[in-house]
Design a protein around this motif. Structure first.
Motif, mmCIF file in Angstrom:
data_model
loop_
_atom_site.group_PDB
_atom_site.id
_atom_site.type_symbol
_atom_site.label_atom_id
_atom_site.label_comp_id
_atom_site.label_asym_id
_atom_site.label_seq_id
_atom_site.Cartn_x
_atom_site.Cartn_y
_atom_site.Cartn_z
ATOM 1 N N LEU A 142 -8.245 2.106 -11.332
ATOM 2 C CA LEU A 142 -8.143 2.844 -10.082
ATOM 3 C C LEU A 142 -6.746 3.418 -9.936
ATOM 4 O O LEU A 142 -5.793 2.903 -10.519
ATOM 5 C CB LEU A 142 -8.431 1.916 -8.902
ATOM 6 C CG LEU A 142 -9.886 1.538 -8.653
ATOM 7 C CD1 LEU A 142 -9.945 0.502 -7.545
ATOM 8 C CD2 LEU A 142 -10.714 2.744 -8.266
ATOM 9 N N PRO A 143 -6.599 4.497 -9.163
ATOM 10 C CA PRO A 143 -5.236 4.947 -8.844
ATOM 11 C C PRO A 143 -4.470 3.814 -8.180
ATOM 12 O O PRO A 143 -5.061 2.956 -7.514
ATOM 13 C CB PRO A 143 -5.476 6.102 -7.864
ATOM 14 C CG PRO A 143 -6.875 6.564 -8.133
ATOM 15 C CD PRO A 143 -7.629 5.351 -8.562
ATOM 16 N N GLU A 144 -3.168 3.789 -8.337
ATOM 17 C CA GLU A 144 -2.371 2.740 -7.715
ATOM 18 C C GLU A 144 -2.608 2.732 -6.208
ATOM 19 O O GLU A 144 -2.871 3.776 -5.592
ATOM 20 C CB GLU A 144 -0.892 2.950 -8.022
ATOM 21 C CG GLU A 144 -0.331 4.254 -7.523
ATOM 22 C CD GLU A 144 1.132 4.445 -7.905
ATOM 23 O OE1 GLU A 144 1.855 5.098 -7.137
ATOM 24 O OE2 GLU A 144 1.540 3.938 -8.974
ATOM 25 N N PHE A 145 -2.533 1.560 -5.622
ATOM 26 C CA PHE A 145 -2.835 1.416 -4.193
ATOM 27 C C PHE A 145 -1.953 2.321 -3.342
ATOM 28 O O PHE A 145 -2.385 2.819 -2.290
ATOM 29 C CB PHE A 145 -2.649 -0.045 -3.765
ATOM 30 C CG PHE A 145 -2.865 -0.264 -2.299
ATOM 31 C CD1 PHE A 145 -4.138 -0.343 -1.775
ATOM 32 C CD2 PHE A 145 -1.782 -0.384 -1.442
ATOM 33 C CE1 PHE A 145 -4.344 -0.528 -0.420
ATOM 34 C CE2 PHE A 145 -1.973 -0.572 -0.085
ATOM 35 C CZ PHE A 145 -3.262 -0.647 0.431
ATOM 36 N N ASN A 146 -0.737 2.555 -3.777
ATOM 37 C CA ASN A 146 0.186 3.374 -2.992
ATOM 38 C C ASN A 146 -0.241 4.827 -2.886
ATOM 39 O O ASN A 146 0.373 5.599 -2.144
ATOM 40 C CB ASN A 146 1.598 3.295 -3.588
ATOM 41 C CG ASN A 146 2.222 1.931 -3.389
ATOM 42 O OD1 ASN A 146 1.966 1.262 -2.395
ATOM 43 N ND2 ASN A 146 3.026 1.497 -4.352
ATOM 44 N N THR A 147 -1.312 5.206 -3.611
ATOM 45 C CA THR A 147 -1.871 6.539 -3.430
ATOM 46 C C THR A 147 -2.315 6.738 -1.985
ATOM 47 O O THR A 147 -2.350 7.865 -1.481
ATOM 48 C CB THR A 147 -3.053 6.768 -4.394
ATOM 49 O OG1 THR A 147 -2.612 6.558 -5.742
ATOM 50 C CG2 THR A 147 -3.604 8.181 -4.292
ATOM 51 N N VAL A 148 -2.656 5.644 -1.316
ATOM 52 C CA VAL A 148 -2.990 5.709 0.114
ATOM 53 C C VAL A 148 -1.849 6.382 0.880
ATOM 54 O O VAL A 148 -2.076 7.259 1.728
ATOM 55 C CB VAL A 148 -3.243 4.299 0.678
ATOM 56 C CG1 VAL A 148 -3.380 4.330 2.204
ATOM 57 C CG2 VAL A 148 -4.492 3.685 0.055
ATOM 58 N N PHE A 149 -0.615 5.985 0.567
ATOM 59 C CA PHE A 149 0.538 6.562 1.244
ATOM 60 C C PHE A 149 0.808 7.996 0.781
ATOM 61 O O PHE A 149 1.418 8.778 1.507
ATOM 62 C CB PHE A 149 1.770 5.698 1.015
ATOM 63 C CG PHE A 149 1.646 4.321 1.609
ATOM 64 C CD1 PHE A 149 1.495 4.153 2.971
ATOM 65 C CD2 PHE A 149 1.650 3.196 0.803
ATOM 66 C CE1 PHE A 149 1.370 2.883 3.530
ATOM 67 C CE2 PHE A 149 1.525 1.929 1.340
ATOM 68 C CZ PHE A 149 1.381 1.777 2.705
ATOM 69 N N SER A 150 0.367 8.347 -0.437
ATOM 70 C CA SER A 150 0.505 9.726 -0.905
ATOM 71 C C SER A 150 -0.266 10.682 -0.004
ATOM 72 O O SER A 150 0.144 11.825 0.211
ATOM 73 C CB SER A 150 0.000 9.863 -2.343
ATOM 74 O OG SER A 150 0.786 9.117 -3.232
#
Length: 592
Positions: A142-150
């Motif tokens: 999965l994309p890194e969780f911090n993609t949420v903040f992206s």
């Protein structure tokens, strides 16, 4: 409700347990099953999970799949961050509904859902390939969780700052899918064009202008990606690639460059926005001078060691400095004032006794502090944590009053220092000339594990960026002096330092799966709120005082919780999240 059938002989994996387990204190065995590295969690795979009966109805089947997904990928710290984002989204919903901004809300929501759908379809497609040919295709990450903040941070900042009828508002939303690194570049470009021209009826950007937006983004993304990688040998002699910046950080920087280089012209040039225009000029000059010096740098690496590459290293510095000065002077005359840039800067500082006093104080403070700190660090008198946090305290001491005394000059000084530090980092990581080698060796006494994990050392740059985010925001919205201006100093200067020092010395209760402690988070919240209170009582003018202290307390709590649970560099994430939360809360609950 139909019950999910399970085979009694099937051992339960982490993915087969109840989702609520991630929020409980599990056994040591359970904790050992959870990888610590963000973005590298590999699910156990469908063969080891409870099988979903084929006759399961669609709603329940999707719920079971969602449960398996959360059990595989969700942790307590991630859950807390999601709750913070959902809370802020709720405040934005109130903002939209109270101000009749339904169209903005729908376009923003459609953009976010489109990004989520793109990630889901990409992951699903790669997963099917793995299931059909597991020997050829690995299980997709999965994309890194911090993609949420992206998605979260750039979108909400542009919602707060931009004119919703302006074409650049939709242009920013159209770039959201670029945060998904697994998505094919062509798919990103096509989706951005479709979204942009779907929602832009009144004010349409010319095709060439929108292509320039995409070109700037990809240029920054590619350049940072290239500089972000270093090849090293592990203990077994294998070549491994190490990086410093995460994909989310690269996306943040690319979005900042797009808005400064392309969209800043939507703001009128005033005394308040001059610092932003100068920062834009410096970014462009940095890019052009790097482009000028890069071929010489490649030749320098090809030559290896010897007297010739040593001489060439000084030629690179001369080319860089010459290109930087010429580009800066040319743009300054073109966009701001027809005057030699260094002469203008001298007149700008000396024409005001306040600016002269501030600059003299800053120079004297850091001229005394830098050698003292290096001596203490070399003698190992201070721990690594304390010697790093001293710079945070110095920022608080040197910027608290200047923000009120001369906000425009302070903003210019902070943003200009970011460029200076980036240049220093170029010298340090390339080790060009004697000065570059000295920086590379001497700065090691301040580096932690994150700094040495890759080729770049960005902690001190991010510290200035974090302090500058609320200052630049204030300049953009023509509100340079308010409690918002101190969010960077409060969250990084005192909050982050208090959390680190108190947490490491007295912390016993850790956030589950994290190294940071609950006691550190409490110290963060208390220190941040106390600083806000002191600034409001003793620094801010009467007209700029806080009108709703509940908002300030909530911002302090959000900042502390995000700092304690997030894996992304908190020097940029926490100030950005805090500014968003403060602005949204203030617009919905302005107080008296």
């Amino acid at each position: 409700m139909a019950k999910r059938k399970t085979a009694a002989s099937t051992p339960k994996s982490a993915a087969a347990r109840t989702t609520a387990l991630v929020f409980q204190e599990g056994s040591a065995d359970f904790l050992a099953e959870t990888p610590a590295t963000v973005g590298e969690i590999t699910p156990t795979g469908r063969n080891n999970l409870e099988e979903i009966p084929e006759d399961t109805k669609l709603p329940f089947k999707m719920l079971y799949q969602l449960q398996d997904f959360l059990n595989d990928h969700m942790t307590l710290s991630k859950g807390v961050q999601v709750l913070v984002c959902l809370y802020i989204c709720q405040i934005f919903y109130l903002h939209f509904t109270r101000n009749n901004l339904d169209e903005v809300m729908y376009s923003t929501l459609f953009n976010i859902l489109g990004g989520v759908l793109a990630m889901f379809l990409s992951h699903r497609s790669q997963k099917k390939k793995h299931e059909l040919q597991p020997e050829k295709y690995l299980y997709p990450k999965l994309p890194e969780f911090n993609t949420v903040f992206s998605f979260f941070v750039p979108i909400l900042l542009i919602v707060l700052m931009a004119d919703h009828k302006d074409s650049f508002f939709q242009a920013n939303l159209a770039l959201s899918n670029f945060a998904i690194k697994s998505l094919h570049p062509i798919a990103k470009v096509v989706s951005s064009f479709v979204f942009y021209y779907m929602y832009n009826d009144d004010a349409t950007l010319e095709l060439f202008q929108f292509m320039k937006v995409i070109w700037v983004y990809y240029s920054v993304d590619f350049s940072l990606g290239a500089w972000n990688e270093a090849h090293k040998l592990d203990k077994d002699g294998n070549v491994v690639v190490t990086t410093t910046l995460s994909n989310t950080e690269i996306h943040f920087i690319a979005m900042v460059c797009v808005n400064f280089l392309v969209h800043l012209e939507t703001l009128p040039l005033t005394a308040g926005t001059t610092s932003l225009y100068i920062f834009r000029i410096l970014i462009l000059s940095l890019i052009m001078s790097c482009a000028l010096a890069y071929p010489l740098y490649e030749l320098y690496k090809w030559l290896g060691s010897g007297i010739l590459p040593s001489l060439l290293s000084y030629l690179i510095i001369v080319a860089f400095c010459g290109g930087f000065y010429y580009a800066t002077n040319y743009q300054f005359n073109l966009f701001i004032e027809k005057k030699e840039v260094l002469h203008w800067l001298y007149e700008y500082v000396t024409s005001s006794p306040t600016r002269t006093k501030l600059l003299t104080t800053w120079v004297a403070t850091f001229a005394g502090a830098i050698p003292v700190m290096f001596l203490l660090a070399k003698a190992n008198i201070l721990s690594l944590n304390v010697r790093r946090k001293v710079w945070h305290f110095l920022l608080v001491a040197t910027l608290t009053y200047p923000i009120v005394e001369d906000p425009e000059f302070t903003t210019l000084a902070v943003l200009g220092s970011v460029i200076v530090f980036v240049v220093f980092e170029f010298l340090r990581c390339t080790q060009l000339t004697v000065f570059g080698k000295i920086l590379h060796s001497q700065l090691k006494v301040f580096q932690d594990e994150k700094d040495i994990s890759g080729p770049l050392n960005v902690s001190y740059i991010y510290l200035l960026v974090g302090a500058g985010i609320p200052l630049a925001y204030g300049a953009a919205v023509n509100d340079p002096v308010s409690i918002r201006s101190y969010i960077g100093l409060a969250t990084l200067g005192l909050g982050d330092s208090a959390a680190s020092i108190i947490g490491k010395k007295f912390g016993n209760i850790k956030w589950k799966g994290e190294v940071k402690t609950f006691e550190g988070t409490l110290a963060y919240i208390v220190a941040t709120f106390a600083y806000f209170f002191a600034v409001d009582k003793y620094v801010l003018p009467e007209a700029s005082r806080v009108s709703n202290w509940e908002n300030i307390f909530i911002v302090s709590v959000i900042a502390g919780v995000v700092e304690g649970t997030a894996s992304m560099n908190d020097n940029i994430l926490v100030p950005a999240i805090s500014v968003i939360a403060y602005e949204a809360l203030t617009r919905v609950f302005p107080g008296h």
